[in-house]
Design a protein around this motif. Structure first.
Motif, PDB file in Angstrom:
ATOM      1  N   ASP B 274      73.528  54.168  36.733  1.00 57.83           N
ATOM      2  CA  ASP B 274      73.668  52.826  36.143  1.00 57.83           C
ATOM      3  C   ASP B 274      72.403  52.004  36.352  1.00 57.83           C
ATOM      4  N   HIS B 275      71.866  52.045  37.551  1.00 52.99           N
ATOM      5  CA  HIS B 275      70.649  51.306  37.853  1.00 52.99           C
ATOM      6  C   HIS B 275      69.508  51.773  36.956  1.00 52.99           C
ATOM      7  N   ARG B 278      69.745  50.307  33.572  1.00 51.36           N
ATOM      8  CA  ARG B 278      69.304  48.905  33.531  1.00 51.36           C
ATOM      9  C   ARG B 278      67.776  48.817  33.556  1.00 51.36           C
TER      10      ARG B 278
END
Lengths: 98, 290, 341
Positions: B274-275, B278
């Motif tokens: 997820d990071h 982003r």
């Protein structure tokens, strides 16, 4: 909608317009438009103003507009503000304003 | 995953700014009907924003409107106008408790039904401007499924705390509380405005602080601050490089039907993926940090 | 937000400290503070005063921006605020006096030039339909004829002298247009003055009685405040009013002659009559000249009849003399309204 008192909306700043409305004894709309971009956009400005007045049901009044190159959406908003102020209207019918 | 780093404030009564602001390309534009508008111009600003929201120039940009509090003569009228005009997000000022959001939500739902807008399509965010707001941050953040974020507003908050704006120490607890509430609720967190538009150095220092704390972004009052902020939030070249490798590994694992993602012999779990997403999103939006 | 200039209004007489700041800003711009201004719009950048504009009724005065802050946008903001403030005070229609060199700037603020005394002063109004609309309405009252006369009177109150002047002028012209000064600053109200003129000229044929307007003998057209302090009380003081008459009102009605009574008592009126000959006939103008006809006043027992004399007698309680100077209707009015002491 009936204009019952004198009212002003807007400013003279660039990209804005100043709209002045006043009651008129006769049953007619006396619309005067002055614009810095009259030559190119005069007809378009008039069309937007007349359409907005029609939507509001304004059938009588003196309306003077000093346009400083405003977008159509600003013209609509300023004309509506001036008329609603001049008609002392408190109840809004939003669907009739868009 | 919508990127919300920059939220540009525009005074709702200013026709010129409303007619040009979309060119600056902030992540969100926030039309202000509250503090930036004098009492005389409340009606005029409401109509300007009502029409600006319907201007095709704003179709591709997320729009937020800060309405007046619902306990003023203007709040409900503001809401009637902007929900009908298709605003993406309504920002409620001076939110002290979840009840404030519930009240707002019931009005929003009624207006949506009245004007034929899909119920639930109007998102909400709450500005927290008091000690009670900070203490209730979690219940506010989780008060509605319409909530997309909470924002700290410093000016009223420091007064409520009987202090004044300074180097940021005065906001330390509030920032952390708001941020934690947002993360628990899985919504965005926005930091206060930096009001001295001429102090670039001070602005960047504050941005660096809130970025490291974990804020999604910041409310801005001057278009000049947008690029500075976006650049500060942009990942470094190394970050991008690593993120690309993480995503490639995740794709490979998915294609091969593997339950475990591995990179350089180490296992990678979901938060890292997820990071990385982003990071790449930010890089795509504004390149790598200069 | 620290870049922002904040506008608000102030009463310079109630706020002495701000009054002093305004004086200072005006002085920097070579302008004098005028005591008659009741409201100022002020613009502040931080604590410093950077712009001001005063409102004296519906007349905009003392517009100034601090050196270093000049630029279209500040002035336009300032003038926008003035227009909103004026409406709050009940004035949509505004006038403005300025030096002719500033006319083009104020045109950008929605003002239109009405008349100019070259090198000295210009009068402007904030609507493109003001005087044009007024003249349009006057035109509908045109009457045929080669010699069209006009009288503008205050009739404060209407006397036998006024009646004599109207009768004489009407008999000498194909048609006579009679205006009553509308400005309500006289002892007798406009309503009453107009009613007395109406009844006093009812039996005189060949004339139209008109309501006065802001475009003739009004606070707006008589900018004497503008000149007093500058020591230019000369011709300019009445020039704007007379140029408006010659360039707009006379052409609208086809007026060829303007009639006035000689003025034995009042210096202001005497000067106005003299200036009339200059500005209506002699001065350079695109408009055709209007012939000024000065009619010697009718006298009563050797004393010329004038309204100022009537007012003096009223103050003295000398009703017996008043009776011989005014028509019956005026006398009834004066008796029934406790003007007799």
């Amino acid at each position: 909608m009936k204009i019952v008192k004198e009212a002003v909306a807007g400013t003279l700043e660039s990209s804005d317009l100043l709209v002045k409305v006043a009651p008129l004894a006769d049953d007619k709309v006396d619309l005067v438009i002055e614009s810095e971009v009259m030559r190119q956009f005069g007809a378009q400005i008039r069309k937007v103003v007349e359409e907005t007045l029609r939507q509001l049901g304004v059938r009588s009044g003196q309306i003077v507009i000093e346009d400083k190159g405003a977008l159509d959406c600003a013209i609509r908003a300023r004309v509506q503000t001036a008329v609603l102020r001049g008609a002392e209207c408190k109840e809004m019918n939003w669907s009739a304003l868009s | 995953m919508k990127l919300r780093r920059s939220m540009l404030f525009l005074p709702g009564a200013n026709a010129a700014m409303l007619s040009t602001a979309f060119v600056y390309k902030p992540d969100s534009i926030m039309f202000d009907l509250e503090d930036a508008v004098s009492l005389r111009e409340k009606d005029a600003a409401r109509l300007l924003v009502f029409h600006a929201l319907q201007n095709p120039a704003y179709a591709d940009i997320e729009t937020v409107v800060r309405i007046n509090p619902l306990n003023t003569p203007f709040g409900l009228q503001d809401l009637e106008a902007v929900v009908r005009a298709g605003v993406d997000i309504v920002r409620l000022p001076k939110t002290d408790s979840a009840a404030d959001v519930h009240e707002l939500e019931s009005h929003v739902e009624r207006i949506e039904r009245e004007c034929g807008r899909e119920v639930g399509s109007t998102k909400l965010m709450a500005a927290i401007e008091s000690a009670s707001g900070v203490v209730n941050a979690l219940s506010i953040a989780t008060s509605s499924c319409r909530m997309i974020g909470i924002a700290l507003a410093g000016f009223d908050y420091v007064m409520d705390m009987q202090t004044e704006r300074g180097d940021g120490t005065e906001l330390f607890y509030a920032r952390c509380a708001v941020l934690h509430a947002a993360r628990v609720a899985k919504i965005d967190a926005f930091d206060v405005v930096y009001s001295d538009v001429n102090d670039e150095e001070g602005f960047l220092k504050e941005v660096e602080l809130i970025r490291r704390l974990g804020f999604n972004g910041k409310s801005l009052i001057n278009p000049r601050q947008i690029e500075l902020l976006h650049n500060a939030y942009a990942p470094s070249e190394d970050d991008v490089d690593y993120a690309q490798r993480v995503i490639a590994a995740a794709d490979k694992a998915e294609k091969e039907g593997l339950g475990v993602i591995a990179l350089n012999g180490k296992m990678i779990d979901a938060p890292i993926v997820d990071h990385a997403k982003r990071v790449l999103q930010k890089a795509q939006a504004s390149g790598v940090r200069k | 937000m620290s870049d922002e200039i904040v506008f608000y209004t102030t009463d310079p007489h109630a706020n002495v400290a701000e009054g002093a700041e305004i004086r200072q800003l005006l002085a920097q711009c070579d302008l004098d503070f005028e005591e008659s201004i009741g409201q100022f719009v002020l613009g502040r950048h931080g604590r410093s005063l950077v712009a001001c504009a005063g409102l004296d009724g519906n007349i905009v005065k003392c517009v100034a921006t601090a050196p270093g802050y000049r630029g279209e946008s500040l002035s336009l903001k300032l003038m926008s605020e003035v227009i909103h403030l004026a409406l709050e005070c009940g004035h949509l229609h505004l006038f403005l006096y300025t030096h002719p060199k500033n006319v083009s700037f104020f045109e950008g603020c929605g003002f239109y030039e009405l008349a100019e005394v070259p090198g000295y002063v210009s009068l402007m109004e904030n609507t493109p339909v003001g005087i044009k609309g007024y003249c349009g309405r006057l035109q509908k009252k045109r009457e045929p004829g080669a010699k069209i006369g006009c009288i503008v009177m205050n009739a404060n109150p209407f006397t036998l002298g006024h009646q004599y002047l109207v009768r004489l002028a009407a008999s000498q012209c194909d048609w006579l247009h009679l205006f009553v000064v509308r400005e309500d600053v006289s002892r007798f109200s406009y309503r009453d003055r107009f009613a007395l003129v109406q009844s006093g000229v009812a039996d005189i044929p060949g004339l139209t009685l008109h309501h006065g307007s802001e475009y003739m003998v009004s606070r707006a057209t008589f900018p004497d405040y503008f000149f007093k302090e500058k020591g230019i009380v000369g011709d300019c003081c009445t020039a704007i009013d007379l140029l408006l008459f010659r360039e707009y009102i006379a052409p609208a009605l086809g007026i060829t002659h303007r009639f006035v009574g000689t003025e034995p008592f009042c210096a202001t009126t005497r000067k106005y009559n003299n200036d009339m000959k200059h500005w209506l006939q002699a001065a350079d103008s695109d408009a055709v000249p209007v012939t000024v006809v000065e009619v010697p006043r009718t006298a009563c027992a050797g004393v010329p009849i004038s309204a100022s004399e009537v007012r003096r007698l009223l103050r003295a309680g000398d009703m017996a003399h008043v009776e011989s100077l005014v028509p019956r209707n005026t006398l009834n009015y004066l008796t029934h309204n406790d003007y007799v002491t």
